[in-house]
Motif scaffolding. Structure first.
Motif, mmCIF file in Angstrom:
data_model
loop_
_atom_site.group_PDB
_atom_site.id
_atom_site.type_symbol
_atom_site.label_atom_id
_atom_site.label_comp_id
_atom_site.label_asym_id
_atom_site.label_seq_id
_atom_site.Cartn_x
_atom_site.Cartn_y
_atom_site.Cartn_z
ATOM 1 N N ARG A 48 0.849 -1.189 0.000
ATOM 2 C CA ARG A 48 0.000 0.000 0.000
ATOM 3 C C ARG A 48 0.884 1.238 0.000
ATOM 4 N NH1 ARG A 48 -1.993 3.620 3.856
ATOM 5 N NH2 ARG A 48 -4.124 4.383 3.478
ATOM 6 N N VAL A 49 0.589 2.167 -0.914
ATOM 7 C CA VAL A 49 1.330 3.424 -0.979
ATOM 8 C C VAL A 49 0.338 4.562 -0.795
ATOM 9 C CG1 VAL A 49 2.911 4.870 -2.299
ATOM 10 C CG2 VAL A 49 2.989 2.378 -2.568
ATOM 11 N N GLU A 50 0.389 5.189 0.373
ATOM 12 C CA GLU A 50 -0.521 6.297 0.641
ATOM 13 C C GLU A 50 -0.164 7.478 -0.257
ATOM 14 O OE1 GLU A 50 -2.150 8.990 4.400
ATOM 15 O OE2 GLU A 50 -0.758 7.334 4.728
ATOM 16 N N GLY A 51 -1.176 8.021 -0.951
ATOM 17 C CA GLY A 51 -0.925 9.128 -1.872
ATOM 18 C C GLY A 51 0.011 8.750 -2.990
ATOM 19 N N GLY A 52 -0.022 7.470 -3.405
ATOM 20 C CA GLY A 52 0.890 7.003 -4.444
ATOM 21 C C GLY A 52 0.679 7.656 -5.793
ATOM 22 N N SER A 53 -0.499 8.207 -6.010
ATOM 23 C CA SER A 53 -0.790 8.963 -7.231
ATOM 24 C C SER A 53 -1.072 10.415 -6.872
ATOM 25 C CB SER A 53 -2.007 8.376 -7.945
ATOM 26 O OG SER A 53 -2.486 9.260 -8.955
ATOM 27 N N PRO A 54 -0.541 11.376 -7.648
ATOM 28 C CA PRO A 54 -0.849 12.779 -7.380
ATOM 29 C C PRO A 54 -2.211 13.199 -7.917
ATOM 30 C CG PRO A 54 0.573 12.626 -9.286
ATOM 31 C CD PRO A 54 0.416 11.223 -8.763
ATOM 32 N N LEU A 55 -2.892 12.286 -8.612
ATOM 33 C CA LEU A 55 -4.181 12.623 -9.204
ATOM 34 C C LEU A 55 -5.316 12.388 -8.212
ATOM 35 C CD1 LEU A 55 -3.690 10.989 -12.720
ATOM 36 C CD2 LEU A 55 -3.411 13.401 -12.103
ATOM 37 N N ARG A 56 -6.260 13.305 -8.203
ATOM 38 C CA ARG A 56 -7.497 13.178 -7.438
ATOM 39 C C ARG A 56 -8.646 13.300 -8.431
ATOM 40 N NH1 ARG A 56 -3.690 12.211 -4.958
ATOM 41 N NH2 ARG A 56 -3.017 12.946 -2.898
ATOM 42 N N TRP A 57 -9.683 12.526 -8.200
ATOM 43 C CA TRP A 57 -10.732 12.432 -9.208
ATOM 44 C C TRP A 57 -12.095 12.783 -8.623
ATOM 45 C CZ3 TRP A 57 -9.487 10.848 -14.263
ATOM 46 C CH2 TRP A 57 -8.165 10.436 -14.434
ATOM 47 N N SER A 58 -12.953 13.292 -9.484
ATOM 48 C CA SER A 58 -14.319 13.602 -9.075
ATOM 49 C C SER A 58 -15.081 12.316 -8.794
ATOM 50 C CB SER A 58 -15.026 14.391 -10.179
ATOM 51 O OG SER A 58 -15.123 13.599 -11.366
ATOM 52 N N GLY A 59 -16.252 12.459 -8.172
ATOM 53 C CA GLY A 59 -17.108 11.303 -7.950
ATOM 54 C C GLY A 59 -17.533 10.682 -9.268
ATOM 55 N N PRO A 60 -17.867 9.396 -9.265
ATOM 56 C CA PRO A 60 -18.117 8.695 -10.522
ATOM 57 C C PRO A 60 -19.503 8.912 -11.098
ATOM 58 C CG PRO A 60 -18.402 7.193 -8.707
ATOM 59 C CD PRO A 60 -17.934 8.500 -8.108
ATOM 60 N N GLU A 61 -19.541 8.927 -12.410
ATOM 61 C CA GLU A 61 -20.789 8.737 -13.150
ATOM 62 C C GLU A 61 -20.731 7.310 -13.663
ATOM 63 O OE1 GLU A 61 -22.497 10.052 -17.463
ATOM 64 O OE2 GLU A 61 -21.773 11.691 -16.176
ATOM 65 N N PHE A 62 -21.514 6.426 -13.085
ATOM 66 C CA PHE A 62 -21.360 5.005 -13.352
ATOM 67 C C PHE A 62 -21.737 4.655 -14.793
ATOM 68 C CE2 PHE A 62 -21.996 4.954 -8.683
ATOM 69 C CZ PHE A 62 -20.768 4.406 -8.345
ATOM 70 N N SER A 63 -21.014 3.686 -15.325
ATOM 71 C CA SER A 63 -21.262 3.225 -16.684
ATOM 72 C C SER A 63 -22.658 2.614 -16.797
ATOM 73 C CB SER A 63 -20.208 2.185 -17.076
ATOM 74 O OG SER A 63 -20.556 1.556 -18.302
ATOM 75 N N ARG A 64 -23.329 2.895 -17.884
ATOM 76 C CA ARG A 64 -24.656 2.323 -18.097
ATOM 77 C C ARG A 64 -24.581 0.829 -18.378
ATOM 78 N NH1 ARG A 64 -25.897 1.707 -23.616
ATOM 79 N NH2 ARG A 64 -24.393 2.667 -25.067
ATOM 80 N N PHE A 65 -23.366 0.333 -18.643
ATOM 81 C CA PHE A 65 -23.189 -1.096 -18.911
ATOM 82 C C PHE A 65 -23.041 -1.917 -17.622
ATOM 83 C CE2 PHE A 65 -21.553 1.010 -22.735
ATOM 84 C CZ PHE A 65 -22.288 0.369 -23.714
ATOM 85 N N ASN A 66 -22.814 -1.245 -16.496
ATOM 86 C CA ASN A 66 -22.615 -1.983 -15.244
ATOM 87 C C ASN A 66 -23.865 -2.795 -14.899
ATOM 88 O OD1 ASN A 66 -20.190 -0.655 -15.041
ATOM 89 N ND2 ASN A 66 -20.789 0.654 -13.323
ATOM 90 N N PRO A 67 -23.734 -4.101 -14.715
ATOM 91 C CA PRO A 67 -24.883 -4.875 -14.224
ATOM 92 C C PRO A 67 -25.283 -4.385 -12.834
ATOM 93 C CG PRO A 67 -23.243 -6.339 -15.174
ATOM 94 C CD PRO A 67 -22.603 -4.977 -15.070
ATOM 95 N N ARG A 68 -26.548 -4.340 -12.577
ATOM 96 C CA ARG A 68 -27.046 -3.846 -11.298
ATOM 97 C C ARG A 68 -27.063 -4.964 -10.258
ATOM 98 N NH1 ARG A 68 -28.860 1.195 -11.780
ATOM 99 N NH2 ARG A 68 -29.363 1.965 -13.846
#
Length: 292
Positions: free
Chosen positions: A272-292
């Motif tokens: 585990r690497v805390e803060g291993g990526s400098p990128l932060r991302w917005s909340g997801p808009e889930f794919s319409r293909f995702n099975p429910r």
């Protein structure tokens, strides 16, 4: 001549999709498509999968300012970053790469040999192909100046990591064939599609894909695999290495919405690497293909 090795062909046959796979194999080329060049130049990240010197397979994330991925020849890219722990590349190594842009749900996969150079890697590509947008959650990145923490290792998932795995909607999986040819792939679904069955066991459904069976085909001949679970809000990266097996029993798959088959992963090591990526991302808009 088919671009698929016998493990991929075996998986395609078991799934009853040999004809479909042969049709889409025309997408695979050793040459980077012209339209992919500006796409790669715009990306701030790329996922890399490979086996380390011990044969353990890992997936990891490389990041940089747009432009850190550059096309320098018909089948050659330069990456202006090098992986650190747990996957250090000090000599030419077979790698699988996936450049993915969650904001547009675009991705391109590339496989070849990475050569360490000053400031990064030069990769001579053997296979390049685009993937469809299925199961990619839409997100928009920002960049943080927070420094990464030191890698923390273990041999099993902690309770906190098990809980995180059960809420993730995206992870990446790396595999290799018996000759070391590597592949990196994306897996996505609604939260809960990945299950931490125990501190050393994960399970996920294999949904309808592109019929190539690159990941499952590699597992037919080599069970070594690596997973990367990114925390999109904190940049923390959880790397896992271990073995994976495909459960082809249709009765087991029928109990999981959308599953064509199931994959079980046994954890051997966690980094585990805390803060291993400098990128932060917005909340997801889930794919319409995702099975429910």
């Amino acid at each position: 001549m088919t671009p698929f090795h016998h493990g991929e062909l075996a998986a395609q046959k078991r799934a009853g999709l040999l004809r479909e796979a042969a049709h889409v194999s025309a997408m695979i080329s050793p040459v980077i498509p012209r339209g992919a060049r500006p796409f790669l130049a715009e990306q701030p990240m790329i996922v890399l999968g490979a086996a380390d010197a011990r044969g353990d397979v890992w997936a990891t994330l490389l990041t940089g300012e747009p432009g850190f991925l550059s096309v320098v020849g018909p089948s050659t890219i330069v990456i202006g970053a090098s992986p650190g722990e747990p996957l250090v590349l000090e000599e030419p190594t077979k790698v699988g790469l996936i450049a993915i842009e969650p904001g547009t749900r675009r991705r391109i996969r590339m496989n070849g040999t990475a050569h360490p150079v000053a400031g990064g890697l030069r990769v001579e590509l053997e296979q390049v192909y685009a993937n469809c947008p299925k199961y990619i959650q839409k997100r928009v990145p920002t960049r943080s100046s927070t420094l990464a923490g030191a890698p923390v290792s273990g041999v099993a998932l902690t309770g906190e990591q098990m809980e995180f795995a059960g809420t993730t909607d995206t992870f990446f999986v790396a595999t290799t064939d018996l000759d070391g040819n590597a592949d990196a792939s994306h897996r996505g679904g609604n939260p809960g599609f990945l299950r931490a069955v125990s501190p050393r066991r994960l399970r996920w459904p294999d949904y309808v894909g592109n019929s190539m069976f690159n990941t499952l085909g590699n597992l037919e001949v080599n069970p070594r695999a690596g997973l990367l679970l990114p925390d999109w809000t904190t940049g923390t990266l959880i790397h896992l290495t271990g073995t994976a097996v495909v459960d082809w029993d249709p009765g087991h798959a029928a109990a999981v919405p959308g599953a064509q088959r199931l994959v079980e992963f046994t954890v051997e090591r966690v980094v585990r690497v805390e803060g291993g990526s400098p990128l932060r991302w917005s909340g997801p808009e889930f794919s319409r293909f995702n099975p429910r």
